[in-house]
Design a protein around this motif. Sequence first.
Motif, PDB file in Angstrom:
ATOM      1  N   PHE A  52       0.681  -1.503   0.569  1.00  0.00           N
ATOM      2  CA  PHE A  52       0.051   0.002  -0.041  1.00  0.00           C
ATOM      3  C   PHE A  52       1.074   1.286  -0.064  1.00  0.00           C
ATOM      4  CE2 PHE A  52      -3.756  -3.067   2.174  1.00  0.00           C
ATOM      5  CZ  PHE A  52      -3.390  -3.066   1.640  1.00  0.00           C
ATOM      6  N   LEU A  71      -0.198   4.235   6.582  1.00  0.00           N
ATOM      7  CA  LEU A  71      -1.824   3.976   5.869  1.00  0.00           C
ATOM      8  C   LEU A  71      -2.885   5.197   6.318  1.00  0.00           C
ATOM      9  CD1 LEU A  71      -2.145  -0.021   6.073  1.00  0.00           C
ATOM     10  CD2 LEU A  71      -0.290   1.636   4.709  1.00  0.00           C
ATOM     11  N   LEU A  74      -6.997   6.242   3.637  1.00  0.00           N
ATOM     12  CA  LEU A  74      -6.720   4.811   2.601  1.00  0.00           C
ATOM     13  C   LEU A  74      -7.866   3.998   3.418  1.00  0.00           C
ATOM     14  CD1 LEU A  74      -3.426   3.634   2.187  1.00  0.00           C
ATOM     15  CD2 LEU A  74      -4.543   5.317   0.545  1.00  0.00           C
ATOM     16  N   ILE A 140      -8.730   0.319  -1.376  1.00  0.00           N
ATOM     17  CA  ILE A 140      -8.154  -1.205  -1.313  1.00  0.00           C
ATOM     18  C   ILE A 140      -9.551  -2.044  -0.940  1.00  0.00           C
ATOM     19  CG2 ILE A 140      -6.614  -2.627   0.347  1.00  0.00           C
ATOM     20  CD1 ILE A 140      -5.238   0.239   0.246  1.00  0.00           C
TER      21      ILE A 140
END
Length: 256
Positions: A52, A71, A74, A140
């Motif tokens: 990622f 992250l 996200l 995602i």
Amino acid sequence: MTEFRGADAGSVDADELARFAKLGDAWWDLEGPQRALHKLNPLRISYLRNLFCSHFPKGQSPRDRKAEYPLEGLRIVDLGCGGGLLSEPLAALGAKVTGVDPAEENIAAARRHAAIAGTEVDYRATTVEALADSGETFDIVLAMEVLEHVADVKGFLAAAAALVRPGGLFVGATLNRTLKSYALAIVGAEYVLRWVEPGTHDWTKFLRPAEMLAPLKSAGLAEIDRAGMVYHPLADEWRLSGDLDVNYMIAMARDA
């Protein structure tokens, strides 16, 4: 236990739903029925974090995989999240995580543990098809160790692909249908080592990589990475490998 009927049932396998719904708080028992997933989790989290960070820059700069919250920003959906073994660590890395599972019992256990840990995860007792029908999309989409437990793999993957936004990723992890996987994942893991309860897996539902790829390619996704996961008994740990004969992961991307 949640019951889904007709169109609402989608890819839900009622027997599999019942099997995992009974786990309750045992999802988080390091020596309990999910101890194999606990052992696998550090490798999964490391792989996903690095993937990622590589795929999604932060503004004009690359993401720092060693940052406290690499992250951050996200949006991730974890399909078949169970008790939250993957959802919660990804949220702790800064992602906004939605955990989806058709069993209300699993969602309740996941919520209890997240509350104790002080980690925020949006847990929902629903199906992938219902979520796709809502029109919601994510950066995602994860289907980790769930594909071998669904009734309609093609339908599940088509719905999962619909959740991937332009420029987003799908990552799936499952078991390959090979003689080697039967020997190690069924005979070895279930009946010899007793890592998981006998009967947890049905070898005929294991997926060859091409069987995962086909529905996703049809939905407009393209493969960007694949990796095998191999257990090293002397080190008592899982490692990435080029060997996809048993456990493997595949990452797919949608064009922006």
